[in-house]
Enzyme design. Structure first.
Site, PDB file in Angstrom:
ATOM      1  N   GLU A 163       0.799  -1.218   0.000  1.00  0.00           N
ATOM      2  CA  GLU A 163       0.000   0.000   0.000  1.00  0.00           C
ATOM      3  C   GLU A 163       0.842   1.283   0.000  1.00  0.00           C
ATOM      4  O   GLU A 163       0.831   2.041   0.989  1.00  0.00           O
ATOM      5  CB  GLU A 163      -0.954   0.023   1.200  1.00  0.00           C
ATOM      6  CG  GLU A 163      -1.945  -1.130   1.220  1.00  0.00           C
ATOM      7  CD  GLU A 163      -3.017  -0.961   2.296  1.00  0.00           C
ATOM      8  OE1 GLU A 163      -3.048   0.076   2.974  1.00  0.00           O
ATOM      9  OE2 GLU A 163      -3.848  -1.869   2.430  1.00  0.00           O
ATOM     10  N   GLU A 368      -5.050  -8.588   1.274  1.00  0.00           N
ATOM     11  CA  GLU A 368      -5.685  -8.285   2.574  1.00  0.00           C
ATOM     12  C   GLU A 368      -7.172  -8.060   2.371  1.00  0.00           C
ATOM     13  O   GLU A 368      -7.581  -7.345   1.462  1.00  0.00           O
ATOM     14  CB  GLU A 368      -5.125  -6.995   3.199  1.00  0.00           C
ATOM     15  CG  GLU A 368      -3.804  -7.151   3.876  1.00  0.00           C
ATOM     16  CD  GLU A 368      -3.321  -5.837   4.485  1.00  0.00           C
ATOM     17  OE1 GLU A 368      -4.140  -5.018   4.960  1.00  0.00           O
ATOM     18  OE2 GLU A 368      -2.096  -5.630   4.464  1.00  0.00           O
TER      19      GLU A 368
HETATM   20  C1  BGC Z   1      -2.780  -2.333   6.165  1.00  0.00           C
HETATM   21  C2  BGC Z   1      -2.726  -3.062   7.485  1.00  0.00           C
HETATM   22  C3  BGC Z   1      -3.806  -2.537   8.397  1.00  0.00           C
HETATM   23  C4  BGC Z   1      -5.142  -2.781   7.744  1.00  0.00           C
HETATM   24  C5  BGC Z   1      -6.342  -2.357   8.575  1.00  0.00           C
HETATM   25  C6  BGC Z   1      -4.160  -2.069   5.649  1.00  0.00           C
HETATM   26  O1  BGC Z   1      -4.209  -0.772   5.173  1.00  0.00           O
HETATM   27  O2  BGC Z   1      -1.960  -2.930   5.215  1.00  0.00           O
HETATM   28  O3  BGC Z   1      -1.446  -2.926   8.023  1.00  0.00           O
HETATM   29  O4  BGC Z   1      -3.738  -3.105   9.666  1.00  0.00           O
HETATM   30  O5  BGC Z   1      -5.201  -2.083   6.538  1.00  0.00           O
HETATM   31  O6  BGC Z   1      -6.370  -0.989   8.753  1.00  0.00           O
END
Ligand code: BGC
Length: 471
Positions: A163, A368
């Site tokens: 990101e 993610e």
């Molecule tokens: C990030 C994580 C973060 C998650 C939840 C993502 O932007 O890569 O490190 O914990 O979002 O906010």
């Protein structure tokens, strides 16, 4: 429709969020260590000093992942643990930690996915300008080369950056992330130098590893819709997409700095820090495009005096939407997560189909997806039904996109553990496993059992409710 056995059902964390042991094994401070020590920057004054103590407990965590039958673990390497001066000699003790982690994963049949940069820049580099300094991109490439040389035989997939939108705009424009600066020009320099870092980093990985080991770049592409059909709202949403998405896709995927981006930011910079040949260096299409997806938003042309809101990771009053002061977002409607983010699985479906149409056949992984909710441990169980629903909805969206032709080959649930949620400290809980920070006791939530059963059955229809009766 089911997920094939080859489809990767994994889980993810990041070094500063879980490792702890910040002053052990030769590690030096990162910008997040500094951020945590800056009063008012992190809720409750929380720090990653101990976090989930995964540095010491990794064998237990790998055993837990094996019990939960996950296919792959996406973790990140702490740059200042493996190269304490950020440039120069490696720290064998730091490297040994990641080797042991990968070997432990392999001994349990779990694939190792290593991200080189998940936001914890060595502080010594920030002292020289951080991502506003192009030398940081070259230092990153050397670091990537060193890691490929040291760990190339035990890492199954590499990821350059996580990101870069957050690293640049949240780190240097809104200042809710480390290094906590609020300077629009600095943010745009960071955007460019992060793109450069990806390009140089991917080349360095390839030089050492050849073409056989896949390289990934993870972007949090924004799904922003116009608040109405009015042309000014359509244009407002487009500006957000340009600053949020095209600023990275343009250089990395297409080798160009989009004209629209130059236009939106013309009062801030003429981009003269982009040197001849840089865009060719940035232009490194990854083998796998990693997509982090949590929610959507709706943008409209702002009335005079309104300011674009922050994108959810905290508030400083400054906007991360550089050049978009005339854009604002509609308040979120419907159910939200603990972060106040809306829940819209269809946004993930649309995003995947959009990427597929734009880059046909490009391999994608959801690197993610997940949700923070207020969880409660009752009698050794956490009945996190809302998280199960969230996951079911989003995995359903992935399944639909695959059925409709998107080349999505994996999904990583964020996160394995409750962990240090950046400027929110430990107040937000995204884990499928609850962590008691006093005792470091791990308690799988119902969502973890649900995910385990999905990994077994591969079928969202039949995964059913058997997991409710576990263990
Ligand atoms: C990030 C994580 C973060 C998650 C939840 C993502 O932007 O890569 O490190 O914990 O979002 O906010």
């Amino acid at each position: 429709m089911t997920f094939s056995k080859q489809f990767v059902l994994g889980t993810a964390t990041a070094s500063y969020q879980v490792e702890g042991a910040v002053a052990e094994g030769g590690r030096t401070p990162s910008i997040w260590d500094t951020m945590c020590r800056t009063p008012g920057k992190v809720l409750g004054g929380d720090t990653g000093d101990v976090a989930c103590d995964q540095y010491h407990l990794f064998r237990d965590d790998v055993a837990l992942m094996a019990d939960l039958e996950v296919d792959a673990y996406r973790f990140s390497i702490s740059w200042s643990r493996v190269i304490p001066d950020a440039v120069g000699p490696i720290n064998p003790e730091g490297v040994a930690y990641y080797r042991a982690l990968c070997e432990e994963l392999h001994s349990r049949g779990i694939k190792a996915v290593a991200t080189l940069y998940h936001w914890d820049l060595p502080q010594v580099l920030e002292d020289r300008g951080g991502w506003t300094n192009r030398e940081t991109a070259f230092a990153f490439a050397d670091y990537a080369r060193a890691m490929a040389t040291e760990l190339g035989d035990v890492v199954d997939m590499w990821s350059t950056l996580n990101e870069p939108w957050c690293s640049s705009y949240l780190g240097y424009a809104s200042g809710v992330h480390a290094p906590g600066r609020t300077d629009d020009l600095a943010a745009l320099q960071a955007v460019h130098h992060l793109n450069l870092a990806h390009g140089l980093g991917q080349r360095a990985l390839r030089e050492v590893l050849g073409k056989d080991v896949p390289v990934c770049l993870t972007l949090n592409l924004h799904v922003v819709d116009p608040a109405s059909d009015a042309p000014e709202d359509v244009a407002a949403a487009r500006r957000i997409r340009v600053v949020g998405n095209e600023a990275f896709l343009g250089p990395v995927m297409d080798g160009v700095l989009p004209d629209e981006l130059r236009e939106i930011t013309r009062d801030i910079t003429d981009w003269s820090f982009v040197q001849d040949g840089d865009l060719e260096l940035c232009h490194q299409v990854p083998d796998v495009l990693g997509i982090n997806y949590y929610s959507t938003s709706r943008a409209r042309q702002a009335d005079a005096g309104e300011l674009a809101s922050s994108g959810g990771h905290g508030e400083t009053g400054a906007s991360p939407w550089v050049g978009c002061d005339d854009v604002t977002f509609l308040p979120v409607e419907g159910p939200t997560t603990q972060m106040g983010w809306n829940i819209e699985p269809d946004g993930l479906y649309r995003l995947l189909m959009e990427v597929e149409q734009r880059y046909p056949g490009l391999e994608m992984m959801i690197t993610e997806n997940g949700a923070g909710f207020d969880d409660e441990v009752v009698g050794g169980r956490v009945h996190d039904i809302r998280r199960v629903d969230y996951l079911r909805g989003h995995l359903g969206a992935v399944e639909r996109a695959v059925a409709d032709g998107a080349n999505v080959t994996g999904y990583f649930l964020w996160s394995l553990l409750d962990n240090f949620e950046w400027s929110w400290g430990y107040s937000k809980t995204f884990g499928m496993v609850h962590v008691d920070y006093e005792t470091q006791q791990r308690t799988p939530k119902d969502s973890a059992y649900w995910y385990r059963d999905l990994s077994r059955t591969r079928d969202l229809e039949t995964v059913g409710d058997a997991w409710v009766a576990v263990p």
